[in-house]
Structure formats: C-alpha cells, structure tokens
Design a protein around this motif. Sequence first.
Motif: not given
Length: 444
Positions: A357-385
């Motif tokens: 939730e904090d990471v998405f907020h820092r992305a700009g403060g907008d409501d957002r939709l993310l398709y998770t198959d866009r997250i690469a293996d080496d992406d910072a988003l790929s680690e559990p949070r």
Amino acid sequence: MSLSGRSTWEEPAEVDRAARNVAALSETLSGPADLDGLARRLADEDVVLIGEASHGTSEFYRWRAHLTARLIREHGFDFVAVEGDWTSCYEANRFVKGLPDSGETVREVMDAFGRWPTWMWANWEMVEFFEWLELHNREFASDDVGFYGLDVYSLFESMDAVVEYLEETNPEAAEHAREAYRCFEPYGTDAQEYARSLRMVPASCEEDVVDVLTELREEAAAAEPTHDEDAFSAEQNALVAKNAEAYYRALVSGDTDSWNVRDEHMADTLDRLVEHHGGDAQAVVWAHNTHVGDARATDMEGKGRLNIGQLARERFGDDDVKLVGFGSYEGSVVAGDEWGAPMETMDVPAAKDGSYEDVFHRAGGDDRLLYTDRIADDDALSEPRGHRAIGVVYHPQWESGNYVPTDLRRRYDAFIHVDESQALHPLELHPDRERVPELYPTGL
C-alpha cells in the motif's frame, strides 16, 4: 522464498525503486472506462474472484460492482457468488430474478441480512448493485443472472429452510428432518453456544445433519432431473447445516482448522453452482482478499491453511481462473471493535512503510491497476511485502498485526489500489437515501 514480508528496516531507496516500477507498470483509474482492459482480460475465464481489503470500504464495493456488471452485460457471466450466508443471499437471488413470493423492493430484501456484520450486505452500495442486476434480468429474461452466498455460518437458518421446503414437498421427510434437527434445540438459535457446549460435552449433532443431507440427496437422485432452483437451494441448505456443524465443532476440537472447513465449503459450493448452471457456466466470486488471493503466496501456507482462491486455481486450472485483489493507503472503514459490537466508522491510518500500500501511494497518489504478470523476476516488486488486511473486527491502533506477508505476483493476477478510501454506507447508519452521496455517478 521467504514470506516474512518487508518491514520498516528496508532501505528507502529500495521502496522508492519499487514505487517507480509501480508508476511505470500500472495504469491509473479514474472511472469505469478504465476497466476496459481488465474486463477484456477476464472475459473468457471460468471463474473470476474479486477481493477486498476490508468488509467496510465503499470503493472496493463500487469498483467490484462496476467490473462485475461489465462481465455480466458484455461477456455473459452467469452468476455472482459471495462471502455471505446462503439463506439471506438466496432472498436477494429471488428478488433479482423476479421469482414468485420474492421481496417487492430491494429494501425488503435487505432485511434478510440480519446477521452480524449486517453492514457487509445491507448497504447502499449493494442496493445499487441489486437494483441494476434486477433491471438487467428483466431486460434479458431468458438468461437470468443469480446471486448466491458461499458461506457456512447460517446453521439454524439453513435447518429452518430445509424443514420449510420439505413441508411443502414431502411432509414425511420434513418430520424426519425436524426430528434430526431437534439435537440442536438445547442451544436455542445460537451456534456459538453449540460450539461452547462441545468443550464440556463432546457429543455432537454430526450424524443428525448428515442423515438429513443424505435423505435429501437420495430423494433428488430418485426423482426426474430438474432445474428447480428451490430444490437445489434445499439441498444446499442441508449441506450448509452439515458443514456449519463441522465448522463450529472444529472451532473447539483443535483437530481440524476451522478456516479450512469454511473455505473448502465455499469452494465446494462454487463447484455446485457451476454444475447447477450447466457445467460450463462463468462465475464471479466476491470475498475478502484473505479468501481470494492464493494462500500459497502468503504465510497462510506455512500455517496449513488454504483458501478458495487456491482451490479454484487447483480445481479449474490456472488458465481458467483469475484473481483480482484490492488495497488502500488510508481513509475510513466500517468495522466493530469486537465480534458482535456495534458498527463504527473508523479512520484507517497511512499504510506501514514498505508495504504494498505504501509503495503504490509513493507511485503518485493515484488509484491504480496493475497486472501482476508485468512484474519481472528482478523487479523490486517481486519480493514479498506486507499487504494490509482489515477484518470486520478492527483496531487501527494495532496496525502492525494487520499485514499479511505477500508475494503479489503469485497471489493475484491483477491488483487495484485505492489511494484514499471512504467508509461503506450501511443502511443502519444512513437510512435516508437522499443523504447518501451518489455512489455510481456514471451508472452501472
């Protein structure tokens, strides 16, 4: 891969990198038209499960309703099944289908949702959805879309419904059912009291509820095949009674995880509903993220727990099931401070540093939709949070215990972030419709 989840010790630069990736990979949401791409992705699925990060947030209900309406109207989905009691949701089903002896108005239907937490379904957001679904079914009467409950809590209500149905169709079987269910008479209509009694006197009513279900199934097997929905509902109520007894017994026995009894019942009910609608039906499921998001992508697996999202993927196949999760950074929510307590509108504080939730907020403060198959293996988003989960019982001051360690890519196929959310509008708190904000300004 560890599922301990990120915490406040994480380097700020790593959080900022994850936020930049969210900004680059996700899409902003400002209105229903922004769901076009998601609706197309989900159009051919057998089952679409749509979550919520709380049971008391208006935006979760509204975005979920918009998406569901698109799947029904544009792509022919056959029914909606929710984390609600079979008996009360069946009254809503009768209303939206215009069945005989159903409630004449949606407000009459809302009276059926009398079990705590009443606000989950008796709210203005659901009034709007039921009115839309009833109108849709009137316009397309040859293909009525149903609304059903998946849950297991309605022990006494389901037993009453079985007896009532049998009194009309088979008085002798009704007497057998009534006699079997007398096992529960010492507990009034309090399932929790039944569970507590098992701590002192372990003799249960298990055989009695199984006998009624067996008799109903034998009768159905001997009869001519039928699509009579009331007959299907009667058998489902007998199944609810059986599994509810098992659920409350598991609460005190410790031999079986009651969570798994409940979610396996919900998954079995989904299977039954698909079969009832012809076997090739398309279903939309509404439930909390903790039930929808694949349990294997959280710390639930380590505790021996599963959920309906995991079971749907296993039973229908990963390619035929899609899971959609929700989250919010801050706002307000309806909840109680203990089980059975009066509902309150509570503040939801800013999300924990480093959480999704904090990471998405820092992305700009907008409501957002993310398709998770866009997250690469080496992406910072790929680690559990950590990923916030708010239940019907909520204590904002104890926020640290509300985060579920999550691998977002494995838990959901799509994730919707609401940056600042507002509380649901329960009918008890907002009885006057004229004073409720226009919840669907562009319509369903």
